[in-house]
Scaffold this motif. Structure first.
Motif, PDB file in Angstrom:
ATOM      1  N   ALA A   1      -6.312  -3.330   5.861  1.00  0.00           N
ATOM      2  CA  ALA A   1      -7.490  -2.454   5.977  1.00  0.00           C
ATOM      3  C   ALA A   1      -7.570  -1.588   4.730  1.00  0.00           C
ATOM      4  O   ALA A   1      -7.199  -0.422   4.748  1.00  0.00           O
ATOM      5  CB  ALA A   1      -7.396  -1.601   7.237  1.00  0.00           C
ATOM      6  N   VAL A   2      -8.026  -2.182   3.650  1.00  0.00           N
ATOM      7  CA  VAL A   2      -8.167  -1.475   2.371  1.00  0.00           C
ATOM      8  C   VAL A   2      -9.600  -1.654   1.889  1.00  0.00           C
ATOM      9  O   VAL A   2     -10.050  -2.782   1.665  1.00  0.00           O
ATOM     10  CB  VAL A   2      -7.177  -2.007   1.317  1.00  0.00           C
ATOM     11  CG1 VAL A   2      -7.390  -1.302  -0.016  1.00  0.00           C
ATOM     12  CG2 VAL A   2      -5.744  -1.800   1.788  1.00  0.00           C
ATOM     13  N   HIS A   3     -10.304  -0.542   1.746  1.00  0.00           N
ATOM     14  CA  HIS A   3     -11.695  -0.593   1.291  1.00  0.00           C
ATOM     15  C   HIS A   3     -11.840  -0.127  -0.154  1.00  0.00           C
ATOM     16  O   HIS A   3     -12.809  -0.476  -0.821  1.00  0.00           O
ATOM     17  CB  HIS A   3     -12.570   0.269   2.203  1.00  0.00           C
ATOM     18  CG  HIS A   3     -12.479  -0.114   3.654  1.00  0.00           C
ATOM     19  ND1 HIS A   3     -13.018  -1.279   4.160  1.00  0.00           N
ATOM     20  CD2 HIS A   3     -11.865   0.504   4.702  1.00  0.00           C
ATOM     21  CE1 HIS A   3     -12.774  -1.353   5.459  1.00  0.00           C
ATOM     22  NE2 HIS A   3     -12.076  -0.285   5.817  1.00  0.00           N
ATOM     23  N   ALA A   4     -10.881   0.684  -0.618  1.00  0.00           N
ATOM     24  CA  ALA A   4     -10.938   1.143  -2.008  1.00  0.00           C
ATOM     25  C   ALA A   4     -10.561   0.000  -2.953  1.00  0.00           C
ATOM     26  O   ALA A   4      -9.832  -0.922  -2.586  1.00  0.00           O
ATOM     27  CB  ALA A   4      -9.988   2.319  -2.213  1.00  0.00           C
ATOM     28  N   GLU A   5     -11.066   0.082  -4.158  1.00  0.00           N
ATOM     29  CA  GLU A   5     -10.794  -0.961  -5.139  1.00  0.00           C
ATOM     30  C   GLU A   5      -9.404  -0.762  -5.744  1.00  0.00           C
ATOM     31  O   GLU A   5      -9.062   0.320  -6.192  1.00  0.00           O
ATOM     32  CB  GLU A   5     -11.850  -0.920  -6.245  1.00  0.00           C
ATOM     33  CG  GLU A   5     -11.692  -2.049  -7.259  1.00  0.00           C
ATOM     34  CD  GLU A   5     -12.782  -2.023  -8.319  1.00  0.00           C
ATOM     35  OE1 GLU A   5     -12.707  -2.825  -9.266  1.00  0.00           O
ATOM     36  OE2 GLU A   5     -13.701  -1.188  -8.186  1.00  0.00           O
ATOM     37  N   MET A   6      -8.616  -1.824  -5.736  1.00  0.00           N
ATOM     38  CA  MET A   6      -7.295  -1.814  -6.362  1.00  0.00           C
ATOM     39  C   MET A   6      -7.384  -2.441  -7.749  1.00  0.00           C
ATOM     40  O   MET A   6      -8.169  -3.363  -7.965  1.00  0.00           O
ATOM     41  CB  MET A   6      -6.280  -2.616  -5.534  1.00  0.00           C
ATOM     42  CG  MET A   6      -5.783  -1.959  -4.281  1.00  0.00           C
ATOM     43  SD  MET A   6      -4.453  -2.976  -3.562  1.00  0.00           S
ATOM     44  CE  MET A   6      -4.156  -2.097  -2.038  1.00  0.00           C
ATOM     45  N   SER A   7      -6.555  -1.961  -8.640  1.00  0.00           N
ATOM     46  CA  SER A   7      -6.486  -2.604  -9.943  1.00  0.00           C
ATOM     47  C   SER A   7      -5.792  -3.956  -9.809  1.00  0.00           C
ATOM     48  O   SER A   7      -5.068  -4.221  -8.844  1.00  0.00           O
ATOM     49  CB  SER A   7      -5.721  -1.729 -10.939  1.00  0.00           C
ATOM     50  OG  SER A   7      -4.356  -1.653 -10.579  1.00  0.00           O
TER      51      SER A   7
END
Length: 351
Positions: free
Chosen positions: A237-243
């Motif tokens: 559950a990850v909505h933020a952008e990861m590098s």
């Protein structure tokens, strides 16, 4: 900010003492000037003492409550830093008794945040370099596999083709020998199939390629669990952008963690979850295996590499295990907001 820099702790504390002394002196003066005849009564003296004590305690309570609030602000900001919220700052007023202390904390927090960001960028750059080296190694491995295909499976298939081509003539001239040729064909085909499966398993990609971390895990995790007879549960559950570097390192950490489960845990179930907080990405891998004692937590369990990968990105790894109760690995990676960073730069310029 520093216009009233002399208005610091000692001056404010002295002001509270002055107010308390002024009230006490004024009360005594008024009592002596206007109520002198009542001093003969002990009740009057007692009530005068109680009144002066109540006023002094009230002033002291107001002073200590205000100072306690200031100390609590500093304490909460320190707790936020310890939890990984490196953007935590204390808002300062122009007239602030804790001005120097708050300013020193904000300066320290900014330095820590900048260093952790730098550490994460360096880790990302190193991860990208490692990925490039890995891609080069993959190309070399593919060339090796091509040679292996030519030297093994290709020759096996050629031998099968020759035997199958000669089978009709053998059936005409010596039907009894045809059975042996058929057995050889079955054995060679089985051997070629086994070799082909081994080479295909080596060719399966274990990198993200052009997929996101979530997409890669949805494809790789169930297959890996089925291949090793594990009951797996995946929760991302990850909505933020990861590098790209963070996704790459987290994927490698998952692979190493799952390899540890297969090699050491003797587990039947495993649960992998990745979620986000305001200032962190959290990865957790938990199994119901045999576990291990903390004193056995060494490189033999393959955990040091996971620590190194997390530390490259300014993160940390927590390992909780107990004999007979499984193992839980939790990875925390700092999450920095570009919007928050630009806001802090603007506030710094305005200040």
């Amino acid at each position: 900010m520093y216009k009233l820099r002399m208005f610091n702790m000692k001056w404010q504390l002295l002001s509270y003492f002055f107010v308390a002394s002024l009230i006490t002196g004024s009360s005594i003066y008024i009592a002596l000037e206007y109520f002198r005849e009542y001093f003969a009564f002990w009740e009057f003296k007692m009530w005068l003492f109680v009144l002066i004590l109540a006023v002094c305690l009230t002033v002291g309570y107001i002073a200590t409550k205000r100072w306690q609030r200031k100390v609590d602000e500093l304490h909460l900001a320190m707790l936020e830093i310890s939890k990984g919220n490196f953007s935590s700052r204390i808002d300062m007023e122009p007239v602030e008794p804790f001005l120097y202390l708050y300013d020193a904390f904000n300066t320290m927090a900014s330095a820590v945040e900048q260093r952790v960001q730098l550490l994460q960028r360096l880790g990302e750059a190193e991860a990208i370099r490692e990925q490039e080296l890995t891609e080069s190694a993959v190309m070399e491995e593919r060339r090796r596999l091509a040679r292996d295909l030519h030297d093994t499976v290709s020759q096996e298939l050629f031998a099968i083709h020759m035997s199958a081509s000669s089978l009709p003539k053998i059936l005409e001239r010596n039907p009894a020998a045809a059975g042996k040729v058929m057995d050889q064909l079955i054995q060679m085909s089985h051997h070629a199939q086994k070799q082909m499966r081994g080479l295909i398993s080596q060719l399966r990609p274990i990198e993200l390629n052009d997929m996101t971390l979530h997409e890669a895990l949805e494809k790789w995790f169930p297959e890996y669990c089925r291949a090793h007879e594990l009951q797996g549960q995946l929760d991302v559950a990850v909505h933020a952008e990861m590098s790209e570097a963070i996704e790459h390192q987290l994927f490698l950490i998952v692979q190493e963690g799952m390899a540890n489960v297969v090699k050491h845990a003797s587990a039947r179930e495993v649960r992998l979850s990745i979620h986000e907080r305001e200032h962190q990405f959290i990865l957790q891998l938990q199994d119901n295996g045999q576990g291990f004692e903390r004193r056995d937590n060494s490189t033999s369990h393959g955990l040091s590499t996971m620590q190194e990968r997390a530390q490259k990105l300014g993160g940390e790894v927590e390992i909780m295990s107990k004999l007979g109760e499984g193992t839980r690995v939790r990875v925390k990676i700092p999450r920095f907001s570009e919007h928050g960073e630009s806001e802090r730069r603007e506030r710094g310029i305005e200040g």
